[in-house]
Design an enzyme around this catalytic site. Structure first.
Site, short mmCIF file in Angstrom:
data_model
loop_
_atom_site.label_atom_id
_atom_site.label_comp_id
_atom_site.label_asym_id
_atom_site.label_seq_id
_atom_site.Cartn_x
_atom_site.Cartn_y
_atom_site.Cartn_z
N SER A 178 0.84 -1.20 0.00
CA SER A 178 0.00 0.00 0.00
C SER A 178 0.88 1.25 0.00
O SER A 178 1.64 1.46 -0.95
CB SER A 178 -0.97 -0.06 1.19
OG SER A 178 -2.00 0.87 1.02
N ASP B 151 -10.20 -5.74 -2.88
CA ASP B 151 -9.57 -4.72 -2.03
C ASP B 151 -10.40 -3.43 -2.15
O ASP B 151 -10.48 -2.83 -3.22
CB ASP B 151 -8.14 -4.51 -2.55
CG ASP B 151 -7.35 -3.47 -1.79
OD1 ASP B 151 -7.96 -2.52 -1.27
OD2 ASP B 151 -6.12 -3.62 -1.74
N HIS C 10 -7.28 -6.17 1.17
CA HIS C 10 -6.10 -5.32 1.40
C HIS C 10 -5.32 -5.75 2.65
O HIS C 10 -4.36 -5.10 3.03
CB HIS C 10 -6.59 -3.87 1.57
CG HIS C 10 -5.54 -2.82 1.36
ND1 HIS C 10 -5.01 -2.52 0.12
CD2 HIS C 10 -4.92 -1.97 2.23
CE1 HIS C 10 -4.11 -1.53 0.24
NE2 HIS C 10 -4.03 -1.18 1.50
#
Lengths: 319, 319
Positions: free
Chosen positions: B186, B263, B297
């Site tokens: 991320s 996600d 995620h």
């Protein structure tokens, strides 16, 4: 180094052929059978299978109970064996699913893993949240006989009867109720060993990480058993792995146990694996207790040896 | 199913021969060199190596900085290559060492892993704790140029210069400063891609899980860059992987990226991996972006594909 060599050897073993996934695997509706008693709070992709965060109302504990269920990819097309993982003091159904790394190995072998909670929560018993080693998060996988705990703290009935029955009913085409094993950590290691020994034939195999092996002789066990069972120490012995293995009536008892030698609870005498090992060997059992140099009591320890434990259970569950 | 088949294939690959551990590996004193700048808060056995919880005073950030360093067993007797893992928003140095399961794979390949923190902590800047996506836990791996952030929020200097120099000095016989790679998740995937692209030759390879791939065009990046860099969008482009890859001057750029299609941040347009992939391919790069069906995620996603990523880096670091 022997342990590391063994760890490396695992990576050259052959892997059985696996059938492909089907679309039906990925649909949460698949689980909504008529007998469904679980609420699915989340369905999370993990290691090519699914981790289900489930909740249901337990009649054993009189409370809602959370659990995690890992369904490996093989369960899309066939029934898979089931491995119950019992967690230690203060843990919830979440910890080992996040930090134990068992799902990877479960996918390789095609085994489902059930992560139950460690006690009722919200039973509203005075004092249940006063200690981290008694009450909430510390059910010890026994049925309490002493008031006020006896109404809700019935984790043995929950783990050995209510929960598996609910799972078999809800996932009849995924979970094979005939192939079930059990393992756990610390208080959950005590739970795994004692439930295996108290219920001959229920589980195909048992293993433990740093189990509380002789609770009648350690502070954790004495506090829990006096609180849940009262002062009659003969009653305590019925829930003590070291005492139980002396009277094991099944076929040859076998288990795999790992204990870290830098585990502070081991050093403080809370675990006492030597007592269990001695009693088991005197009873003619095949008990492998591996004292792992420098390992502690944490998930760093559990995750390191989880691969061995899942492979150990696979020998009994997947043959 | 292709991903699962690939996952299974990994378990039949051959493993290189490894030298045995020596006693010196296990002594914390081993690390107490004259140039030692780190305080070792804990040394934890994990996957037959050691996870060190370290802290040091950073001149880049003007604050103490925590990190985790995983030393695989091979580092007992030889220098090993080093893989930096940059974490995402809100994370500390701890999260991925607990939930990412990189250490197992690092032990197989003989690679050290560094888990730095994601920002300064305790810089005492007004507003630094007001948001989860700006300030504390959200350093974005850039050197802020705008007051009041420019004094402490200098994570690019910290990650690319101060921290590695301190590590090479403290572990001269364990870490090979000539073999270094980087990956992250991320915000940390953004960090890995941009630091690789901004510092040609510093890293042998780069990969990312769900990276913020085009921050100048997503809300997270726009908030961070306007806060840390001001309003000049030409300055922002210097820290945007999609912009940077267009002007990559090194040899053929390669990377491995995984993104889960379930996600929520991907679906909300915070990650924009398609923009990066398009720009990279137009620049002639070998970019493999794997869209993983149903993955989210979380660390459940990261841990599933970490094995592939460590193996990817091993091809560059261990040849």
């Amino acid at each position: 180094m022997k342990a590391f060599a063994s760890f490396l050897q695992q990576h050259v073993r052959s892997i059985p052929h696996l059938k492909p996934l089907t679309a039906s695997f990925t649909s949460p509706k698949r689980y909504s059978t008529a007998k469904m008693t679980f609420e699915t709070k989340a369905t999370i992709a993990n290691f090519h299978g699914k981790l289900l965060k489930l909740s249901h109302n337990s009649t054993s504990t009189g409370t809602p109970m959370n659990l995690n269920l890992y369904l490996p990819p093989q369960s899309a097309t066939q029934k898979v064996p089931v491995l119950f993982y019992l967690s230690g003091l203060t843990c919830t159904a979440e910890n080992c699913s996040e930090k134990g790394f068992m799902q990877r190995h479960a996918s390789i072998h095609g085994i489902a893993i059930v992560y139950p909670d460690t006690s009722p929560r919200g039973a509203n018993i005075t004092g249940e949240d006063d200690s981290w080693d008694f009450g909430t998060g510390a059910g010890f996988y026994i049925d309490a006989t002493k008031e006020p705990w006896s109404k809700n703290y019935r984790m043995e009935s929950y783990i050995t009867s209510e929960l598996p029955q609910a799972l078999w009913a809800a996932f009849p085409d995924k979970l094979d109720s005939e192939r079930v094993s059990i393992f756990g950590h610390s208080m959950g290691g005590h739970g795994a060993l004692t439930l295996f020994l108290k219920h001959p034939g229920m589980y195909k195999s048992v293993s433990a990480f740093a189990p509380i092996s002789n609770p009648i002789n350690c502070p954790w066990g004495q506090k829990a058993f006096s609180g849940y069972l009262g002062d009659d120490k003969e009653q305590w012995k019925k829930h003590d792995a070291t005492e139980l293995v002396k009277g094991w009536k099944g076929k040859g008892f076998k288990t795999l146990i790992d204990v870290g030698t830098a585990d502070n609870f081991y050093k403080q005498g809370q675990l006492l694996p030597e007592n269990f090992e001695k009693a088991a060997k005197e009873a003619g059992a095949e008990v492998e207790v591996r004292y792992q140099p420098e390992y502690d009591h944490s998930y760093y320890f559990i995750s390191t040896f989880g691969e061995d434990h899942v492979a150990y259970h696979a020998k009994f569950l997947c043959k």
